[in-house]
Design an enzyme around this catalytic site. Structure first.
Site, mmCIF file in Angstrom:
data_model
loop_
_atom_site.group_PDB
_atom_site.id
_atom_site.type_symbol
_atom_site.label_atom_id
_atom_site.label_comp_id
_atom_site.label_asym_id
_atom_site.label_seq_id
_atom_site.Cartn_x
_atom_site.Cartn_y
_atom_site.Cartn_z
ATOM 1 N N HIS A 30 0.859 -1.179 0.000
ATOM 2 C CA HIS A 30 0.000 0.000 0.000
ATOM 3 C C HIS A 30 0.899 1.234 0.000
ATOM 4 C CE1 HIS A 30 1.083 0.134 4.219
ATOM 5 N NE2 HIS A 30 0.560 -1.059 4.411
ATOM 6 N N HIS A 33 4.094 1.406 2.158
ATOM 7 C CA HIS A 33 5.313 0.756 1.641
ATOM 8 C C HIS A 33 5.955 1.616 0.554
ATOM 9 C CE1 HIS A 33 2.895 -2.908 2.896
ATOM 10 N NE2 HIS A 33 4.029 -3.136 3.514
ATOM 11 N N VAL A 173 2.087 6.289 7.145
ATOM 12 C CA VAL A 173 1.176 6.941 6.199
ATOM 13 C C VAL A 173 -0.250 6.610 6.631
ATOM 14 C CG1 VAL A 173 0.454 7.082 3.780
ATOM 15 C CG2 VAL A 173 2.874 6.757 4.350
#
Ligand code: PAF
Length: 279
Positions: A30, A33, A173
């Site tokens: 996602h 990464h 994130v």
């Protein structure tokens, strides 16, 4: 971008030690990464990402078998993010014989929090990370802060074994609503996805309460935070305020602001989510 499946092919591509920046993953990638890959890219070295679902870090009752294997889609994402080489060994390549030598991390760091609820988890992580480091021989490796304790354990392992590489941290994130991105979010149905936000919110609320001090002891605040989640249908493992330096409880949280991290892990249905916030 190339994909290699063997250590021999990987070494042939890299042509020596200390020549790449490395992002280890278990795939099902996602944006979190991909942010690590972009960070690795900034070193001006070729970027290698590994994709390997590591059986050693899963307990028998955990989600090893259903962990999504999405190599083709992962490869499509990695190229544009700046990855040059994907190392995707299968189990027979990485563990050609049963891995009977294991890396045993310091229990003071690895048997608490995640390690207390997932016994053997950090032994599995350290063993595979050590092995991946031996295969890839990177100059720098980037690990996400989302797995805060893992980052610390790997850092300590690299120091203790004088590994010739630098461990770098990448920021968590989050989705627009604040939920930390995680491969396991994909297990959540729509209602659970909406409810999942309660975990980061509980961590933020615990952080505020701990920093406000006011004489309430930390253990009571942590218990309250856990009870709040439990009342919403979660099964919390821990919600804790800890020192960033060693993950031990602070003596006086209010006075240690700026050096603390609030960590949590809780199960929503059958999905276990973790998150943390530095305060
Ligand atoms: O964080 C992960 O995805 C895994 O624990 C790691 C570091 C790739 C080791 O299997």
């Amino acid at each position: 971008m190339k994909i290699v499946h063997t250590t021999a092919a990987l070494r042939a591509e890299l042509g020596g030690a200390g020549r790449c920046a490395f992002v280890p993953t278990m795939g099902n990638l996602h944006e979190g990464h991909l942010a690590l890959v972009r960070q690795a890219r900034a070193h001006g070295l070729p970027v290698v990402a590994s994709i390997f679902v590591n059986r050693l870090q899963f307990a028998p009752h955990e989600d090893f078998d259903r962990y999504p294997r999405t190599l083709a889609r992962d490869a499509e994402l990695l190229g544009p993010a700046g990855c040059d080489l994907v190392f995707a060994p299968d189990e027979a390549e990485l563990y050609p014989r049963p891995q009977t030598f294991k890396v045993q991390p310091d229990p003071a760091l690895a048997d608490i929090l995640e390690g207390a609820f997932r016994p053997g988890f950090f032994t599995g992580v350290c063993t595979v990370v050590m092995k991946l480091f031996a295969c890839v021989q990177p100059a720098v490796a980037v690990f996400g802060r989302k797995d805060y304790q893992q980052l610390m354990v790997v850092r300590r392992m690299a120091e203790q074994f004088a590994l010739p590489l630098r461990i770098e941290a990448g920021d968590t994130v989050r989705a627009a609503d604040g939920l930390a991105l995680s491969s396991r979010n994909g297990y959540l149905d729509a209602a659970q996805r909406a409810e999942a936000l309660a975990l980061p919110q509980a961590l933020q609320a615990l952080a505020r309460a701990a920093l406000a001090g006011g004489g309430t002891d930390l253990a009571a605040l942590e218990a309250q935070a856990m009870a709040g989640l439990a009342a919403r249908g979660w099964q919390p493992d821990y919600l804790c305020v800890r020192r960033r330096a060693d993950l031990q409880p602070p003596v006086d949280a209010a006075r240690e602001a700026g050096a603390l991290v609030v960590l949590g892990a809780a199960r929503l249905g059958s999905t276990r989510l973790i998150d943390n916030v530095e305060v």
